[in-house]
Design an enzyme around this catalytic site. Structure first.
Site, PDB file in Angstrom:
ATOM      1  CB  CYS A  87      -5.291  10.520  11.384  1.00 54.96           C
ATOM      2  SG  CYS A  87      -3.727   9.886  11.871  1.00 54.96           S
ATOM      3  NE  ARG A 136       0.246  10.950   9.820  1.00 51.51           N
ATOM      4  CZ  ARG A 136      -0.477   9.914   9.388  1.00 51.51           C
ATOM      5  NH1 ARG A 136      -1.424   9.328   9.822  1.00 51.51           N
ATOM      6  NH2 ARG A 136       0.319   9.237   8.464  1.00 51.51           N
ATOM      7  CE  LYS A 153      -1.804   1.617   3.970  1.00 55.15           C
ATOM      8  NZ  LYS A 153      -1.658   2.848   4.434  1.00 55.15           N
ATOM      9  CG  ASN A 154       2.223   2.562   3.295  1.00 57.21           C
ATOM     10  OD1 ASN A 154       0.991   3.011   3.261  1.00 57.21           O
ATOM     11  ND2 ASN A 154       2.581   2.386   4.764  1.00 57.21           N
ATOM     12  CG  ASP A 210       2.575   1.611   9.575  1.00 58.82           C
ATOM     13  OD1 ASP A 210       2.832   1.755   8.512  1.00 58.82           O
ATOM     14  OD2 ASP A 210       2.474   2.409  10.524  1.00 58.82           O
ATOM     15  NE  ARG A 228      -7.749   4.420   5.158  1.00 58.97           N
ATOM     16  CZ  ARG A 228      -7.203   5.363   5.736  1.00 58.97           C
ATOM     17  NH1 ARG A 228      -7.671   5.840   6.964  1.00 58.97           N
ATOM     18  NH2 ARG A 228      -6.054   5.632   5.347  1.00 58.97           N
TER      19      ARG A 228
HETATM   20  C1  EPZ Z   1       4.151   7.239   6.349  1.00 62.41           C
HETATM   21  O1  EPZ Z   1       3.143   8.144   6.987  1.00 62.41           O
HETATM   22  C2  EPZ Z   1       3.099   5.932   6.169  1.00 62.41           C
HETATM   23  N1  EPZ Z   1       1.898   6.231   5.478  1.00 62.41           N
HETATM   24  C3  EPZ Z   1       2.484   5.659   7.629  1.00 62.41           C
HETATM   25  O2  EPZ Z   1       1.772   4.160   7.628  1.00 62.41           O
HETATM   26  C4  EPZ Z   1       3.757   5.197   8.774  1.00 62.41           C
HETATM   27  O3  EPZ Z   1       3.116   4.850   9.971  1.00 62.41           O
HETATM   28  C5  EPZ Z   1       4.623   6.356   8.706  1.00 62.41           C
HETATM   29  O4  EPZ Z   1       5.124   6.456   7.225  1.00 62.41           O
HETATM   30  C6  EPZ Z   1       6.026   6.088   9.501  1.00 62.41           C
HETATM   31  O5  EPZ Z   1       6.589   4.790   8.922  1.00 62.41           O
HETATM   32  C7  EPZ Z   1       2.068   6.098   4.355  1.00 62.41           C
HETATM   33  O6  EPZ Z   1       3.440   5.658   3.436  1.00 62.41           O
HETATM   34  C8  EPZ Z   1       0.994   6.277   3.265  1.00 62.41           C
HETATM   35  P1  EPZ Z   1       5.953  10.286   8.587  1.00 62.41           P
HETATM   36  P2  EPZ Z   1       3.802   9.635   6.949  1.00 62.41           P
HETATM   37  O7  EPZ Z   1       6.030  11.745   7.506  1.00 62.41           O
HETATM   38  O8  EPZ Z   1       4.478   9.838   5.535  1.00 62.41           O
HETATM   39  C9  EPZ Z   1       5.810  13.837  11.787  1.00 62.41           C
HETATM   40  C10 EPZ Z   1      -0.199   3.021   7.696  1.00 62.41           C
HETATM   41  O9  EPZ Z   1      -0.794   2.328   8.685  1.00 62.41           O
HETATM   42  N2  EPZ Z   1       6.301  14.717  10.892  1.00 62.41           N
HETATM   43  O10 EPZ Z   1       7.369   9.781   8.936  1.00 62.41           O
HETATM   44  O11 EPZ Z   1       2.934  10.554   7.316  1.00 62.41           O
HETATM   45  C11 EPZ Z   1       4.501  13.393  11.864  1.00 62.41           C
HETATM   46  O12 EPZ Z   1       3.607  14.230  12.627  1.00 62.41           O
HETATM   47  C12 EPZ Z   1       0.446   4.289   7.679  1.00 62.41           C
HETATM   48  O13 EPZ Z   1       0.057   2.381   6.712  1.00 62.41           O
HETATM   49  C13 EPZ Z   1       6.374  16.178  11.057  1.00 62.41           C
HETATM   50  O14 EPZ Z   1       6.551  16.430  12.497  1.00 62.41           O
HETATM   51  O15 EPZ Z   1       4.885   9.371   8.031  1.00 62.41           O
HETATM   52  C14 EPZ Z   1       4.587  11.797  12.431  1.00 62.41           C
HETATM   53  O16 EPZ Z   1       4.456  12.058  13.823  1.00 62.41           O
HETATM   54  C15 EPZ Z   1      -0.112   4.988   9.222  1.00 62.41           C
HETATM   55  N3  EPZ Z   1       6.764  17.094  10.186  1.00 62.41           N
HETATM   56  C16 EPZ Z   1       6.014  11.320  12.035  1.00 62.41           C
HETATM   57  O17 EPZ Z   1       6.769  12.458  11.762  1.00 62.41           O
HETATM   58  C17 EPZ Z   1       6.501  16.563   9.032  1.00 62.41           C
HETATM   59  O18 EPZ Z   1       6.594  17.591   7.853  1.00 62.41           O
HETATM   60  C18 EPZ Z   1       5.910  10.329  11.142  1.00 62.41           C
HETATM   61  O19 EPZ Z   1       5.512  10.878   9.924  1.00 62.41           O
HETATM   62  C19 EPZ Z   1       6.232  15.347   8.639  1.00 62.41           C
HETATM   63  C20 EPZ Z   1       6.134  14.395   9.480  1.00 62.41           C
END
Ligand code: EPZ
Length: 447
Positions: free
Chosen positions: A123, A128, A28-29, A312, A406
Site C-alpha cells: 500500500c 505489509r 476504526k482499529n 498514524d 475510510r
Molecule cells: C495497524 O496496522 C493499523 N491498522 C495501522 O493503522 C497502524 O499504522 C499499524 O497497526 C501500526 O500501529 C489497523 O489496525 C487496521 P503492524 P498493521 O502489523 O496491523 C511490519 C491506519 O491508518 N510487519 O504493526 O498492519 C509491517 O510491514 C492504519 O489506521 C512485518 O514485517 O501494523 C509494517 O512495516 C495504517 N511482518 C510494520 O510491521 C508482519 O508479519 C507494522 O505492521 C507484520 C508486520
C-alpha cells in the site's frame, strides 16, 4: 471527446483558530478486529460505538461473504450473527480494499480449521509483510502456504497452545494469532506482543464473550484455550488517532480544542511532544485538551510501537511542525514509505526535506502555508492535508476524499463544530481529452 466524472472533494478556507469541544467517534482499529472476532462467536454479537466509515462497511461485506449475518442498528451499532459460517475463502475483491481484513485469517483458522485469505498487497505506506502472522499460525500447529496470492492456513486436527516470541511487536500479528489461539488446546503465550489500546480492546471483547486472556496491554499476553465463545454486547473505545487528529487541528490553528470520549492514557506521547512545542495540554475523565496559543517551537519525533509516538499521527504532526519555528526532525520507524504526502505539503509552501536513507523528514518552520488544490493518497495523508488547509492562507481543495472517509466519520462536521470553514463539495471533473479518437466509449451520465 472528454471524459467527465463526479468527484467529491473537501474545500477549506484556512486562517481560523479552532475553539471548543468535540466528541470523537469509535475506534476504526478496534472495531475492525472485533468484527473479525465475531466470527468466533456462536451467538449474536452487538458492537456499539462502531464508526460509520467505509472500512467498516467493507468489513461488513467481507463477513457476509463468509456467511455471517450483519445488520446495522442505528448509525453506530452493528449486529453480527456468525452461528452458521462455513466459507473459509475470503474474496480478493473485498480484501484488496482493506488490509485490516487480513484479521479474519486467525478467526477462520481458529473456528473452522482453515483459512484462505488474499495476502495484503503493498500500500502507499510500504510493504505489509505477514511473516509474523505465519510464524504464529505455524507455532499453533497450522500448515501455512502461499497459493496464487492467497495465504492458505490449515489445521485439520485443530490448533494447540504454543509459546511465540515476535521479533517485532506487530499489531496485526498479535491480533491475528490471538484470534487463532482462542480455541487452541492449551495455553498460548505471545511475547514481544503489541501493546496498542486496540489490541487491549480486542482482548477485552474476547473475554466478554468467554475467552480466557491475561496480560493484554503488556508485552506478554497469555490465551488459555476454551471450547466456545457466546453472544456478547460490547462498546468499542474512542478512536485515539481521530482524537489526535482533532487535537492537532487545534494546535496547527493555534486554538483551544477539547476532545471528549477518548482515554488520556492513549495520548501520552502526543501530549509530551506538543508540550515540547509550547502547547498547554490538559486531561480529565475521558477527555483531552490543548491550548496552542503559546506555541513557540518545533520538536523532534520518533515513531514507535505503543506507547511511543504513533506512526498514524506522523503525517498530521509533520504538518503541525511545518508551522512551528525552528527545525524539527521526524523519523518514521514503522513503515518504510510513509512520507509520500510531503510532496503535497511542499506545494502548499512547506519546507520539508525527506531523507530516504534514514526514513526521516527535516522540517523547517514556520512556513507561510498557502491554500492549493491537493490530493490525499491514504487516510492519514488526507488528514495531514486537512490540517495544513486549516492553517493555510486562502482556499485548499482536497481530492481523494474517499481515503479520508475510510478512517474518519463526519470529519468536516467535527471541524465545523470547532469553527473551521470546511465543506464537502461535488463537481463534474472534465478529465484529459481521450487519447483515442477511433474508439467511442459511452460512460453512464451521472444521475
Ligand atoms: C495497524 O496496522 C493499523 N491498522 C495501522 O493503522 C497502524 O499504522 C499499524 O497497526 C501500526 O500501529 C489497523 O489496525 C487496521 P503492524 P498493521 O502489523 O496491523 C511490519 C491506519 O491508518 N510487519 O504493526 O498492519 C509491517 O510491514 C492504519 O489506521 C512485518 O514485517 O501494523 C509494517 O512495516 C495504517 N511482518 C510494520 O510491521 C508482519 O508479519 C507494522 O505492521 C507484520 C508486520
Amino acid at each position: 471527446m472528454t471524459f467527465d466524472r463526479l468527484e467529491t472533494t473537501l474545500r477549506l478556507r484556512g486562517g481560523h483558530r479552532l475553539h471548543g469541544a468535540v466528541r470523537v467517534h469509535g475506534s476504526k482499529n478496534a472495531t475492525l478486529p472485533i468484527m473479525a472476532a465475531a466470527l468466533l462467536c456462536d451467538g449474536e454479537v452487538i458492537i456499539k460505538h462502531a464508526p460509520r466509515i467505509t472500512d467498516v462497511s467493507v468489513m461488513e461485506a467481507l463477513l457476509e461473504s463468509l456467511g455471517a449475518r450483519v445488520r446495522q442498528q442505528g448509525s453506530n451499532t452493528l449486529r453480527i450473527g456468525a452461528e452458521n459460517i462455513g466459507q473459509t475463502r475470503a474474496p480478493y475483491t473485498l480484501v484488496r480494499k482493506l488490509n485490516a481484513s487480513f484479521d479474519v485469517t486467525g478467526a477462520l483458522l481458529g473456528r473452522l480449521g482453515r483459512a484462505e485469505v488474499p495476502l495484503p498487497g503493498g500500500c502507499v505506506l510500504g510493504t505489509r509483510a505477514t511473516d509474523l502472522h505465519e510464524q504464529g499460525f505455524r507455532a499453533l500447529g497450522a500448515e501455512v502456504r502461499g497459493e496464487r496470492g492467497y495465504l492458505v492456513a490449515e489445521a485439520p486436527n485443530g490448533l494447540h497452545g504454543a509459546d511465540i516470541a515476535f521479533r517485532f511487536p506487530s499489531v496485526g500479528a498479535t491480533k491475528n494469532v490471538m484470534l487463532a489461539a482462542v480455541y487452541a488446546r492449551g495455553t498460548t503465550t505471545l511475547r514481544n506482543a503489541a501493546m496498542e489500546p486496540e489490541v487491549v480492546d480486542l482482548a477485552n471483547f474476547l473475554m466478554a464473550a468467554g475467552a480466557r486472556i491475561t496480560g493484554q496491554g503488556s508485552d506478554t499476553i497469555s490465551i488459555e484455550g476454551v471450547d466456545r465463545l457466546h453472544s456478547v454486547e460490547y462498546e468499542v473505545i474512542g478512536d485515539r488517532i481521530a482524537a489526535g487528529t482533532l487535537l492537532l487541528a487545534g494546535a496547527i490553528t493555534r486554538g483551544t480544542v477539547t476532545v471528549q470520549g477518548t482515554e488520556p492514557a492513549h495520548h501520552d506521547a502526543l501530549l509530551s511532544a506538543l508540550e515540547e512545542c509550547g502547547v498547554t495540554c490538559s486531561v480529565g475523565e475521558r477527555w483531552v485538551g490543548v491550548d496552542a496559543t503559546g506555541t513557540r517551537s518545533g520538536t523532534d519525533i520518533l515513531t514507535a510501537p505503543f506507547p511511543g509516538f504513533p506512526t498514524d499521527l506522523q503525517p498530521m504532526m509533520t504538518a503541525f511542525l511545518a508551522t512551528c519555528p525552528g527545525t524539527s526532525v521526524v523519523e518514521e520507524t514503522i513503515f518504510n514509505a510513509r512520507f509520500a504526502y510531503v510532496n503535497e505539503l511542499l506545494r502548499m509552501g512547506g519546507d520539508i526535506r525527506v531523507q530516504m536513507d534514514s526514513n526521516a523528514a527535516v522540517v523547517k518552520g514556520p512556513a507561510d502555508l498557502e491554500g492549493a488544490p491537493v490530493e490525499a493518497a491514504d487516510i492519514r495523508a488526507g488528514a495531514a492535508l486537512v490540517l495544513a488547509g486549516l492553517a493555510a492562507r486562502g482556499e485548499t481543495e482536497i481530492a481523494g476524499l474517499e481515503f479520508i472517509d475510510r478512517g474518519y466519520e463526519r470529519l468536516e462536521e467535527m471541524l465545523t463544530d470547532l469553527g473551521a470553514q470546511v465543506q464537502r463539495s461535488s463537481g463534474i471533473v472534465a478529465l484529459a481529452e481521450s487519447a483515442s479518437s477511433y474508439e467511442t466509449t459511452t460512460i453512464p451520465t451521472v444521475g
